[in-house]
Design a protein around this motif. Structure first.
Motif, PDB file in Angstrom:
ATOM      1  N   THR A 189     -24.976  -4.234  45.905  1.00  0.00           N
ATOM      2  CA  THR A 189     -26.118  -3.325  45.750  1.00  0.00           C
ATOM      3  C   THR A 189     -25.656  -1.877  45.735  1.00  0.00           C
ATOM      4  OG1 THR A 189     -27.493  -4.946  46.916  1.00  0.00           O
ATOM      5  CG2 THR A 189     -28.420  -2.760  46.628  1.00  0.00           C
ATOM      6  N   ARG A 190     -24.648  -1.551  46.522  1.00  0.00           N
ATOM      7  CA  ARG A 190     -24.058  -0.203  46.447  1.00  0.00           C
ATOM      8  C   ARG A 190     -23.521   0.036  45.033  1.00  0.00           C
ATOM      9  NH1 ARG A 190     -23.262   2.434  51.283  1.00  0.00           N
ATOM     10  NH2 ARG A 190     -23.023   1.191  53.187  1.00  0.00           N
ATOM     11  N   GLN A 191     -22.855  -0.967  44.503  1.00  0.00           N
ATOM     12  CA  GLN A 191     -22.299  -0.860  43.164  1.00  0.00           C
ATOM     13  C   GLN A 191     -23.399  -0.649  42.131  1.00  0.00           C
ATOM     14  OE1 GLN A 191     -20.489  -4.435  41.212  1.00  0.00           O
ATOM     15  NE2 GLN A 191     -18.575  -3.336  41.530  1.00  0.00           N
ATOM     16  N   LEU A 192     -24.480  -1.388  42.272  1.00  0.00           N
ATOM     17  CA  LEU A 192     -25.606  -1.240  41.349  1.00  0.00           C
ATOM     18  C   LEU A 192     -26.227   0.143  41.476  1.00  0.00           C
ATOM     19  CD1 LEU A 192     -27.485  -2.562  39.268  1.00  0.00           C
ATOM     20  CD2 LEU A 192     -28.878  -3.385  41.179  1.00  0.00           C
ATOM     21  N   ALA A 193     -26.367   0.626  42.701  1.00  0.00           N
ATOM     22  CA  ALA A 193     -26.968   1.949  42.919  1.00  0.00           C
ATOM     23  C   ALA A 193     -26.127   3.057  42.296  1.00  0.00           C
ATOM     24  CB  ALA A 193     -27.138   2.203  44.417  1.00  0.00           C
ATOM     25  N   ALA A 194     -24.825   2.799  42.125  1.00  0.00           N
ATOM     26  CA  ALA A 194     -23.943   3.811  41.540  1.00  0.00           C
ATOM     27  C   ALA A 194     -24.093   3.913  40.033  1.00  0.00           C
ATOM     28  CB  ALA A 194     -22.485   3.497  41.898  1.00  0.00           C
ATOM     29  N   VAL A 195     -24.688   2.873  39.405  1.00  0.00           N
ATOM     30  CA  VAL A 195     -24.769   2.884  37.941  1.00  0.00           C
ATOM     31  C   VAL A 195     -26.203   2.907  37.420  1.00  0.00           C
ATOM     32  CG1 VAL A 195     -22.537   1.768  37.623  1.00  0.00           C
ATOM     33  CG2 VAL A 195     -24.592   0.349  37.832  1.00  0.00           C
ATOM     34  N   ILE A 196     -27.186   2.884  38.309  1.00  0.00           N
ATOM     35  CA  ILE A 196     -28.583   2.949  37.855  1.00  0.00           C
ATOM     36  C   ILE A 196     -29.377   3.810  38.825  1.00  0.00           C
ATOM     37  CG2 ILE A 196     -29.218   0.826  39.080  1.00  0.00           C
ATOM     38  CD1 ILE A 196     -31.215   0.275  36.820  1.00  0.00           C
ATOM     39  N   ASP A 197     -30.204   4.684  38.277  1.00  0.00           N
ATOM     40  CA  ASP A 197     -31.024   5.588  39.078  1.00  0.00           C
ATOM     41  C   ASP A 197     -32.424   4.997  39.177  1.00  0.00           C
ATOM     42  OD1 ASP A 197     -32.032   7.742  40.443  1.00  0.00           O
ATOM     43  OD2 ASP A 197     -32.312   8.984  38.658  1.00  0.00           O
ATOM     44  N   HIS A 198     -32.682   4.284  40.267  1.00  0.00           N
ATOM     45  CA  HIS A 198     -33.966   3.599  40.426  1.00  0.00           C
ATOM     46  C   HIS A 198     -34.304   3.563  41.914  1.00  0.00           C
ATOM     47  CE1 HIS A 198     -37.075   0.532  40.247  1.00  0.00           C
ATOM     48  NE2 HIS A 198     -37.024   0.545  38.937  1.00  0.00           N
ATOM     49  N   PRO A 199     -35.517   4.027  42.308  1.00  0.00           N
ATOM     50  CA  PRO A 199     -35.835   4.092  43.740  1.00  0.00           C
ATOM     51  C   PRO A 199     -35.859   2.730  44.422  1.00  0.00           C
ATOM     52  CG  PRO A 199     -37.778   4.578  42.401  1.00  0.00           C
ATOM     53  CD  PRO A 199     -36.609   4.581  41.471  1.00  0.00           C
ATOM     54  N   THR A 202     -32.252   1.758  45.553  1.00  0.00           N
ATOM     55  CA  THR A 202     -31.881   2.393  46.813  1.00  0.00           C
ATOM     56  C   THR A 202     -32.772   1.889  47.950  1.00  0.00           C
ATOM     57  OG1 THR A 202     -33.243   4.284  46.126  1.00  0.00           O
ATOM     58  CG2 THR A 202     -30.869   4.453  45.818  1.00  0.00           C
ATOM     59  N   GLY A 203     -34.021   1.518  47.640  1.00  0.00           N
ATOM     60  CA  GLY A 203     -34.876   0.930  48.668  1.00  0.00           C
ATOM     61  C   GLY A 203     -34.312  -0.379  49.171  1.00  0.00           C
ATOM     62  N   LEU A 204     -33.811  -1.214  48.264  1.00  0.00           N
ATOM     63  CA  LEU A 204     -33.199  -2.478  48.669  1.00  0.00           C
ATOM     64  C   LEU A 204     -31.928  -2.231  49.462  1.00  0.00           C
ATOM     65  CD1 LEU A 204     -33.063  -5.547  48.639  1.00  0.00           C
ATOM     66  CD2 LEU A 204     -31.907  -5.414  46.424  1.00  0.00           C
ATOM     67  N   LEU A 205     -31.127  -1.265  49.042  1.00  0.00           N
ATOM     68  CA  LEU A 205     -29.905  -0.953  49.786  1.00  0.00           C
ATOM     69  C   LEU A 205     -30.244  -0.500  51.204  1.00  0.00           C
ATOM     70  CD1 LEU A 205     -26.874  -0.559  49.988  1.00  0.00           C
ATOM     71  CD2 LEU A 205     -27.143   1.695  48.920  1.00  0.00           C
TER      72      LEU A 205
END
Length: 406
Positions: A189-199, A202-205
């Protein structure tokens, strides 16, 4: 051998092969062969450009397999397209791989397994151990999933919600064997948050971090479960809590509320309380109201009923639970198909002082428990209340339920 480095490079290498024209199944096999080669070669000859080395070797593995195929014309075209040695363009295909592995044609279990293999870089053996199934069974599951998505191209936007559901499933599997799936889900999820800007990403992270921060307090030294109210909060990871709260606040500030942000807000309120007694249950109920509007999930309404029982008293909680289960506030909810409804009813009856009903419901819930740890916990709860009832009767009490549980 830096296993973490290999796992972090895997999705990018796989994405490059797929973008060059390899079908997903063949590309994934070639990447796995390249990883095996890296384990053999790198300790003695570490490459200057690990990612480029893996791309080169994986592409050659793919070509070797293609040369054995009957499609001669396509094979010759691919050989002509082999790139010259050198640095690899910095295009990140990780996001597309997430969407591919969470394809709607896959079952949830297949999507999770494929994500762990293709994006997480885990071996089939590791995934099988984590799910406590034979390696051959997991190999078949992954093989079927790869065949399903082999013809899917990166030409349409993916469904973020589906990707997040897959990652949430991975996190909820917890950990077993030599793979910690909760930690793996956080990493992905950290990896996903680094490549997509979606609240909601980051809420899931934030949600994962806040739940994971309490992990050490969830079990006793003998491995038994410890309820939230009884956990030693000194064992909670305050660094993870602080990070989770910071990420959550940034997501909420964007004013695009989603279900994972709402769940994270509830987790943050639990993490913020210095003791169970200081928990802001009124605000938790308000967040459950928001979550119910977003999802209309019976599980959410079940959890809300328990929170209402803490905020407004157990009888109010039982009434809210009856709205969910369709039974009267004084009924047992036994056998209700909603997971953990019986356990929730048992807890609220105990809080109301009805020890006889609570003990019976805890025993019922134990028989319905989805795993051994929960069954043992609920069985102990039933035994505790039965022991208390016997003690009260021996002290001359007139019967169960004469005083509230402390």
């Amino acid at each position: 051998m830096d296993e973490a480095l290999l796992r972090s490079l895997t999705p990018g290498v796989l994405g490059i092969l797929v973008r060059r024209g390899a079908d997903f199944a063949a590309a994934e096999d070639a990447v796995q062969d390249a990883l095996v080669e890296a384990v053999r070669v790198w300790p003695a000859e570490p490459p200057r450009d690990p990612r480029g080395w893996l791309v080169t070797v994986a592409w050659r593995k793919f070509l070797d397999a293609t040369r054995a195929d009957s499609a001669r014309r396509r094979r010759e075209d691919l050989v002509e397209e082999e790139p010259r040695p050198g640095s690899v363009p910095g295009v990140d295909d990780t996001l597309q791989l997430y969407f591919l592995c969470a394809h709607p044609s896959l079952t949830p279990s297949s999507a999770v397994a494929l994500t762990l293999r293709a994006v997480g870089g885990l071996t089939t053996r590791q995934i099988a151990q984590a799910y406590l199934v034979p390696e051959a069974t997991m190999a078949q599951r992954i093989s079927r999933a790869k065949r399903t998505v082999s013809g899917v191209r990166f030409d349409r936007p993916g469904d973020v919600a589906t990707v997040l559901r897959v990652l949430y499933l991975v996190f909820n599997e917890g950990y077993s064997g030599d793979v910690d799936l909760a930690a793996e889900a956080i990493r992905l999820t950290r990896q996903l948050a680094a490549v997509i800007d979606h609240p909601e990403v980051t809420g899931l992270l934030a949600l994962m971090l806040l739940h994971h921060a309490r992990r050490a307090g969830r079990t006793a030294p003998d491995g038994s479960l410890v309820s939230l109210a009884e956990q030693d909060r000194g064992r909670w990871d305050t660094v993870l809590i602080a990070e989770g709260v910071e990420i959550l606040q940034a997501a909420l500030a964007r004013d695009r509320l989603g279900e994972y942000q709402a769940q994270a807000a509830i987790a943050a309120l639990h993490a913020d309380a210095r003791s169970a007694e200081e928990t802001d249950w009124v605000q938790i109920v308000e967040w459950y109201d928001e979550l119910a509007r977003l999802t209309d999930s019976p599980v959410v309404r079940l959890n809300r009923a328990v929170a209402v029982g803490e905020a407004d008293g157990p009888r109010a909680g039982l009434a809210a639970l009856a709205d969910v289960t369709g039974s009267s506030p004084d009924s047992s909810a036994r056998g209700h198909p909603l997971p953990r409804a019986t356990a929730a009813a048992a807890y609220l009856h105990e809080r109301a002082g009805d020890l006889a009903t609570a003990a019976r419901l805890y025993a019922d819930a134990a028989r319905e428990a989805p795993n051994l740890a929960e069954r043992d916990h609920l069985t102990r709860q039933a035994a505790r209340l039965n022991t208390r009832r016997r003690r009260e009767r021996g002290d001359g009490a007139t019967g169960p339920g004469t005083e509230p549980v402390s």
